[in-house]
Design an enzyme around this catalytic site. Structure first.
Site, PDB file in Angstrom:
ATOM      1  N   ARG A  10      46.574   9.449  14.075  1.00  0.00           N
ATOM      2  CA  ARG A  10      45.843  10.724  14.132  1.00  0.00           C
ATOM      3  C   ARG A  10      46.785  11.925  14.122  1.00  0.00           C
ATOM      4  O   ARG A  10      46.368  13.032  13.861  1.00  0.00           O
ATOM      5  CB  ARG A  10      44.941  10.758  15.376  1.00  0.00           C
ATOM      6  N   HIS A  44      43.887   5.887   9.494  1.00  0.00           N
ATOM      7  CA  HIS A  44      43.076   7.051   9.851  1.00  0.00           C
ATOM      8  C   HIS A  44      42.952   8.008   8.653  1.00  0.00           C
ATOM      9  O   HIS A  44      41.894   8.588   8.422  1.00  0.00           O
ATOM     10  CB  HIS A  44      43.704   7.755  11.053  1.00  0.00           C
ATOM     11  N   ASP A  83      32.064  12.622  12.598  1.00  0.00           N
ATOM     12  CA  ASP A  83      32.750  13.908  12.398  1.00  0.00           C
ATOM     13  C   ASP A  83      32.910  14.186  10.908  1.00  0.00           C
ATOM     14  O   ASP A  83      32.750  13.300  10.078  1.00  0.00           O
ATOM     15  CB  ASP A  83      34.086  13.994  13.156  1.00  0.00           C
ATOM     16  N   LYS A 106      31.698  17.775  14.813  1.00  0.00           N
ATOM     17  CA  LYS A 106      32.310  17.689  16.148  1.00  0.00           C
ATOM     18  C   LYS A 106      33.398  18.744  16.286  1.00  0.00           C
ATOM     19  O   LYS A 106      34.195  18.933  15.386  1.00  0.00           O
ATOM     20  CB  LYS A 106      32.922  16.290  16.295  1.00  0.00           C
ATOM     21  N   ASP A 132      32.976   4.798  12.041  1.00  0.00           N
ATOM     22  CA  ASP A 132      34.205   5.535  12.327  1.00  0.00           C
ATOM     23  C   ASP A 132      35.394   4.589  12.167  1.00  0.00           C
ATOM     24  O   ASP A 132      35.230   3.367  12.205  1.00  0.00           O
ATOM     25  CB  ASP A 132      34.170   6.089  13.766  1.00  0.00           C
ATOM     26  N   ASP A 136      38.289   5.465  20.723  1.00  0.00           N
ATOM     27  CA  ASP A 136      39.364   5.593  21.710  1.00  0.00           C
ATOM     28  C   ASP A 136      38.715   5.646  23.101  1.00  0.00           C
ATOM     29  O   ASP A 136      38.486   4.629  23.741  1.00  0.00           O
ATOM     30  CB  ASP A 136      40.170   6.856  21.371  1.00  0.00           C
ATOM     31  N   GLY A 139      34.119   8.820  23.598  1.00  0.00           N
ATOM     32  CA  GLY A 139      33.435  10.120  23.707  1.00  0.00           C
ATOM     33  C   GLY A 139      32.703  10.498  22.426  1.00  0.00           C
ATOM     34  O   GLY A 139      31.544  10.931  22.461  1.00  0.00           O
ATOM     35  N   THR A 140      33.371  10.323  21.283  1.00  0.00           N
ATOM     36  CA  THR A 140      32.784  10.734  20.006  1.00  0.00           C
ATOM     37  C   THR A 140      31.510   9.950  19.709  1.00  0.00           C
ATOM     38  O   THR A 140      30.446  10.525  19.443  1.00  0.00           O
ATOM     39  CB  THR A 140      33.801  10.507  18.859  1.00  0.00           C
TER      40      THR A 140
HETATM   41  C1  R5P Z   1      38.871  11.080  14.979  1.00  0.00           C
HETATM   42  O1  R5P Z   1      39.278  11.695  14.018  1.00  0.00           O
HETATM   43  C2  R5P Z   1      38.667   9.601  14.962  1.00  0.00           C
HETATM   44  O2  R5P Z   1      38.149   9.169  13.731  1.00  0.00           O
HETATM   45  C3  R5P Z   1      37.760   9.143  16.083  1.00  0.00           C
HETATM   46  O3  R5P Z   1      36.476   9.738  15.914  1.00  0.00           O
HETATM   47  C4  R5P Z   1      38.282   9.545  17.442  1.00  0.00           C
HETATM   48  O4  R5P Z   1      39.654   9.323  17.501  1.00  0.00           O
HETATM   49  C5  R5P Z   1      37.598   8.749  18.517  1.00  0.00           C
HETATM   50  O5  R5P Z   1      38.101   9.145  19.772  1.00  0.00           O
HETATM   51  P1  R5P Z   1      37.190   9.059  21.082  1.00  0.00           P
HETATM   52  O6  R5P Z   1      36.571   7.681  21.103  1.00  0.00           O
HETATM   53  O7  R5P Z   1      38.146   9.283  22.206  1.00  0.00           O
HETATM   54  O8  R5P Z   1      36.183  10.145  20.988  1.00  0.00           O
END
Ligand code: R5P
Length: 226
Positions: A10, A44, A83, A106, A132, A136, A139-140
């Protein structure tokens, strides 16, 4: 070298002052360690391949996710990107499932924290599958699932290649509006969860390694070339 999850992916661009492009550093470290070809899956950002001066095979997990989603036989299927950055990846996924797509917009003020999110498109009555490249903290995907349900969707699932599952990710998924989270074993999961289904990428890597050994096409493994 076979690297199912490329860490620091990322950090692939300078999107604000004083941030490092750590993905390039990782590329340099792998090169200095003697790698002369890299096989990975769902980077990514595809342009990370350009950080290497040798061949990179960036496999695609959609070839294993598409048959799984098809097997669910969901009516009124709608694919969603959590996103804007993931829109191209999600469009490709939706194409193979003959489904329409929507996008979540987002906005993050700082890493791992979502300041706001809204859905662009109509989700009313749909069975939505979010797609996705990685989860991580969760949250997203959890936020996207919540908003999509609020907007009238019938159900929300999520499909995602790399399950980092850091912080309270397991708890977040358990308590989320997601019916199911489908991930791969590109990295080992620390816990089991009733909501998480793991599909192995090992057979896909094995096929790709066999093709390289036999001087055959790796790109023919991609759905776009089948
Ligand atoms: C962001 O660009 C990635 O594609 C994921 O959406 C993001 O890294 C997910 O992170 P988290 O689960 O902490 O929201």
């Amino acid at each position: 070298m076979v690297l199912p999850y490329f860490g620091y992916a990322r950090q692939d661009r300078k999107d604000k002052p004083r941030v490092s492009i750590a993905a390039k550093l990782i590329a340099n470290l792998l090169t200095a360690s003697g790698a002369d070809r890299l096989m990975t899956i769902d980077l990514h950002a595809g342009q990370i391949q350009g950080f290497f001066d040798f061949p990179v095979d960036n496999l695609e997990a959609i070839s294993i996710f598409v048959p799984y989603v098809e097997s669910l036989k969901l009516e009124n299927l709608l694919i969603a990107s959590p996103d804007v950055g993931g829109a191209a990846r999600v469009r490709n996924f939706a194409k193979f499932l003959n489904a329409d797509m929507v996008i979540c917009d987002k906005y993050r003020k700082r890493a791992n924290e979502i300041a706001s999110m809204q859905v662009i498109g109509d989700v009313e009555g749909a069975n939505v599958v979010l797609f996705d490249d990685m989860i991580d903290t969760g949250g997203t995907l959890c936020k996207a699932a919540e908003i999509i349900l609020e907007k009238g969707a019938k159900s929300v699932r999520a499909v995602c290649t790399h399950a980092l599952m850091s912080g309270k990710a397991y708890e977040n998924i358990e308590n989320s509006a997601l019916e199911e989270l489908i991930v791969t074993d590109s990295m080992p999961l620390r816990h089991e969860s009733k909501k998480i289904k793991v599909i192995s990428v090992a057979p896909l890597f094995a096929k790709a390694i066999g093709r390289i050994r036999d001087h055959e096409s790796v790109s023919s493994l991609f759905l776009n070339n089948q």
